[in-house]
Enzyme design. Structure first.
Site, PDB file in Angstrom:
ATOM      1  N   GLU A 186       0.825  -1.202   0.000  1.00 34.06           N
ATOM      2  CA  GLU A 186       0.000   0.000   0.000  1.00 34.06           C
ATOM      3  C   GLU A 186       0.866   1.262   0.000  1.00 34.06           C
ATOM      4  O   GLU A 186       0.527   2.253  -0.650  1.00 34.06           O
ATOM      5  CB  GLU A 186      -0.943  -0.018   1.206  1.00 34.06           C
ATOM      6  CG  GLU A 186      -2.051  -1.047   1.064  1.00 34.06           C
ATOM      7  CD  GLU A 186      -3.000  -1.057   2.249  1.00 34.06           C
ATOM      8  OE1 GLU A 186      -4.201  -0.813   2.051  1.00 34.06           O
ATOM      9  OE2 GLU A 186      -2.539  -1.305   3.372  1.00 34.06           O
ATOM     10  N   GLU A 225      -4.191  -9.680   2.640  1.00 37.22           N
ATOM     11  CA  GLU A 225      -4.988  -9.516   3.856  1.00 37.22           C
ATOM     12  C   GLU A 225      -6.175 -10.475   3.922  1.00 37.22           C
ATOM     13  O   GLU A 225      -6.567 -10.927   5.003  1.00 37.22           O
ATOM     14  CB  GLU A 225      -5.495  -8.066   3.967  1.00 37.22           C
ATOM     15  CG  GLU A 225      -4.443  -7.063   4.390  1.00 37.22           C
ATOM     16  CD  GLU A 225      -3.686  -6.470   3.224  1.00 37.22           C
ATOM     17  OE1 GLU A 225      -3.041  -5.431   3.402  1.00 37.22           O
ATOM     18  OE2 GLU A 225      -3.732  -7.055   2.120  1.00 37.22           O
TER      19      GLU A 225
END
Length: 668
Positions: A124, A146
């Site tokens: 990210e 995730e």
């Protein structure tokens, strides 16, 4: 000019002669960078300083001083989070997004120089950079995994991936499956722009981009940007939109998938609004799943428990690792399959050879006594057995201290568990060598104390028997299988029964490894006797007439005729069907822990997930009890209801009843 950041800072600041700022991620005292509290504070400070010194900054390079770029979020923030923590987690998500957005819109080129793996929050950070140049090293991986921990990216990963790749590609290639890409694969997908062979060239490439791209902006910040493939407002994509949720449900088999559903909603809803609003939507869904029970279960199992097992829990301490040496694999059955596993791992393996001067001898139990005479004096002697076969350790082997069993879960290619079966005289040195051997096979070891066979034998066997009992009570076979699939089992009970064979299931009961005098026994007797359907090609499933060997089997139509519900029999509630299957495995696991067959709660959970295919969302059989409504006390109360309604096999073990009364969870 402000002083450079101290060496102990999680993000170090360096300005060179060309006014290029290098932000080096380097968490003090840790082997990897994570987005913990100290890092988040350092990120805010870096964004503040960049904004304050913007007019004198040429560009920014973000890199790492460690072998990995950044391992992602700090899971300690989520492993015990509940609804009361919602505001904290929402603010955490928004805070990271806010700081990355400030750096992204600084008006100066920002480059991620990826010298190592960047997963989750690490990627990210990279996605918030205008250019991503990566070191082309074979061990490096990039991705947003995730979802494999029951979470969704909360630092802008969904929002940026959708705007970079489009909704469909972002979902299929990055978000929904948690794929981890090697550098060349990541470039092909679009996660990185450029690959270089050395770290020296990595920083040089980053500087080159800065000097040639003074007006760099993210694609979504360029006026007129359109999301690749369109949004729900575009007729072409609007036609695809209604298929996304059914496809997700179909892939999951109907099992609970809160993270996948939240990712899908975040991607679709966020594509219809501006970037900042999309980030808020992402934070809300992130908070919802992060405070849910499924995320806690999966984080505990697939991060903490799995990490503990692979790091050596179960391996005797104080015994140094030693070279594994040469391996003899004797036999044409399970041992031959084991030989293939050894060869794939690059071990010095001699399939079918004699045991002369071999350091490790693997064979069927019946042949080990003869083999030990030719083996090296301290050779490890392993009885190989695959699946839940009742393969007891041989008693005629003289060196019992060097003897143990190795049980690989079926199917061998997809279930990564290996049970190391410890005999009554197995020594710690042998156990440690076996543990090291299993890790070299890139599989996950747990130690069990039952010389008669594996823990998988009992757990999977009782699951299968419960499914067969449901069939005998008149539950349609398709409903039995659907209930298991929708609960999240990797293998449904009737299909698993066929794979193991009904004969083997009967042998397991006769060996005392699974419940005798079970309601399933009547069905098993008919299938093996009157109907002559022992499993595999002819069991509860069959292949369509004239179909080839690759044809998908289907439920045998004769099941409806021979096991039809009795007239007037009430329909069983679907929840009861599901929970009978879940409780059959969970209660068996509790008993194995009480008996000392399973050596720890961690081993029990990992064994159920990786050996029997227990539903991933539960975090394992014992974690399922922890997370059940009301915890162990709620589970015990529900088990008592099932026992009163369906039989004493659901009776709560005394140790579980005592644990429930104390309000105590299963934990090591």
């Amino acid at each position: 000019m402000p002083e450079p950041t101290p060496p102990s800072a999680p993000i170090r600041w360096h300005r060179d002669a060309d006014d290029i700022i290098t932000l080096t991620l380097d968490a003090p005292g840790r082997s990897a960078n994570t987005l913990d509290t100290a890092f988040r504070a350092a990120l805010t400070a870096a964004a503040d300083r960049l904004e304050a010194e913007r007019d004198t900054v040429t560009g920014v390079v973000i890199t790492s001083a460690k072998r990995t770029f950044c391992a992602g979020g700090d899971l300690n923030d989520f492993r015990s989070a509940g609804p009361a923590d919602a505001r904290h987690l929402f603010d955490l998500s928004m805070g990271i997004k806010r700081d990355l957005r400030r750096i992204e819109t600084l008006g100066r080129p920002v480059v991620a120089a990826l010298n190592g793996t960047a997963l989750g929050g690490g990627l990210e950070i990279a996605l918030a950079c205008h250019h991503r140049v990566a070191l082309d090293r074979p061990d490096i991986r990039f991705g947003l995994p995730e979802v494999t921990l029951g979470l969704l990216p909360g630092g802008g990963g969904v929002t940026r991936a959708v705007r970079l790749l489009g909704i469909t590609d972002a979902l299929d290639k990055v978000l929904l499956h948690g794929a981890r890409y090697a550098p060349a694969e990541a470039r092909a997908v679009g996660l990185v722009h450029e690959l270089v062979p050395t770290e020296r060239e990595l920083l040089a490439a980053a500087r080159d981009f800065i000097t040639t791209s003074a007006d760099a902006r993210q694609p979504w910040d360029v006026p007129g940007h359109r999301i690749p493939g369109g949004t729900p407002a575009d007729p072409a994509f609007a036609a695809v939109l209604p298929t996304l949720t059914p496809a997700l449900i179909r892939r999951a088999g109907g099992a609970p998938t809160p993270a996948q559903r939240a990712i899908l909603a975040t991607a679709v809803e966020g594509a219809q609004v501006g970037f900042d609003t999309a980030g808020t939507i992402e934070a809300r869904y992130f908070t919802e799943v992060a405070t849910g029970q499924t995320a806690k279960n999966m984080i505990q199992a697939f991060f903490y428990d799995l990490q503990a097992v692979t790091a050596g829990r179960g391996r005797p301490g104080g015994i140094p690792r030693r070279p594994l040496g040469r391996i003899a694999v004797l036999g044409t059955g399970p041992a031959a399959a084991f030989a293939r596993c050894c060869a794939e791992a690059g071990l010095d393996t001699a399939p079918g050879a004699d045991a002369t001067d071999r350091d490790i001898v693997v064979g069927e139990p019946a042949g080990l006594a003869a083999a030990e005479r030719d083996a090296a004096p301290d050779a490890l002697l392993c009885a190989a057995a695959f699946g839940p076969a009742p393969a007891a350790l041989p008693e005629d082997v003289q060196r019992q201290e060097d003897l143990l069993g190795l049980g690989l879960a079926l199917p061998v290619g997809t279930m990564p568990l290996v049970e190391i079966v410890r005999g009554p005289k197995t020594g710690d040195a042998a156990l440690a060598r076996a543990f090291d051997l299993v890790r070299r096979l890139r599989r996950t070891p747990i130690v069990v104390n039952d010389p008669r066979g594996t823990a998988t034998a009992r757990v999977a066997g009782n699951l299968v028997k419960e499914g067969i009992a449901l069939l005998g009570e008149g539950v349609p076979p398709a409903s039995v299988e659907q209930a298991a699939a929708r609960a999240g089992f990797r293998a449904t009970p009737l299909a698993l029964a066929d794979e193991l064979t009904l004969t083997l299931i009967t042998e397991l009961a006769e060996a005392g490894l699974i419940a005798p005098d079970h309601p399933a026994d009547r069905v098993l007797a008919r299938m093996l006797g009157e109907l002559d359907r022992p499993g595999r090609a002819a069991g509860f499933y069959t292949r369509p007439a004239g179909a080839g060997s690759g044809a998908r089997p289907r439920l045998w139509p004769g099941l409806r005729e021979h096991f039809a519900p009795r007239p007037g029999a009430p329909d069983l509630p679907f929840q009861d069907i599901q929970e009978r299957l879940l409780f059959a495995e969970a209660l068996t696991t509790v008993r194995l822990l009480d008996e000392g067959v399973l050596t720890s709660v961690t081993a029990a959970n990992i064994g159920s997930l990786l050996g029997t295919g227990f539903p991933a969302w539960t975090g394992g059989a014992l974690q399922y009890i922890n997370g059940y409504r009301g915890g162990p006390a709620g589970f015990a109360a529900r088990a008592a209801e099932l026992a009163a309604r369906y039989g004493t096999r659901f009776k709560v073990p005394a140790a579980l009843a005592e644990r429930a009364a104390r309000g105590e969870m299963f934990a090591d």
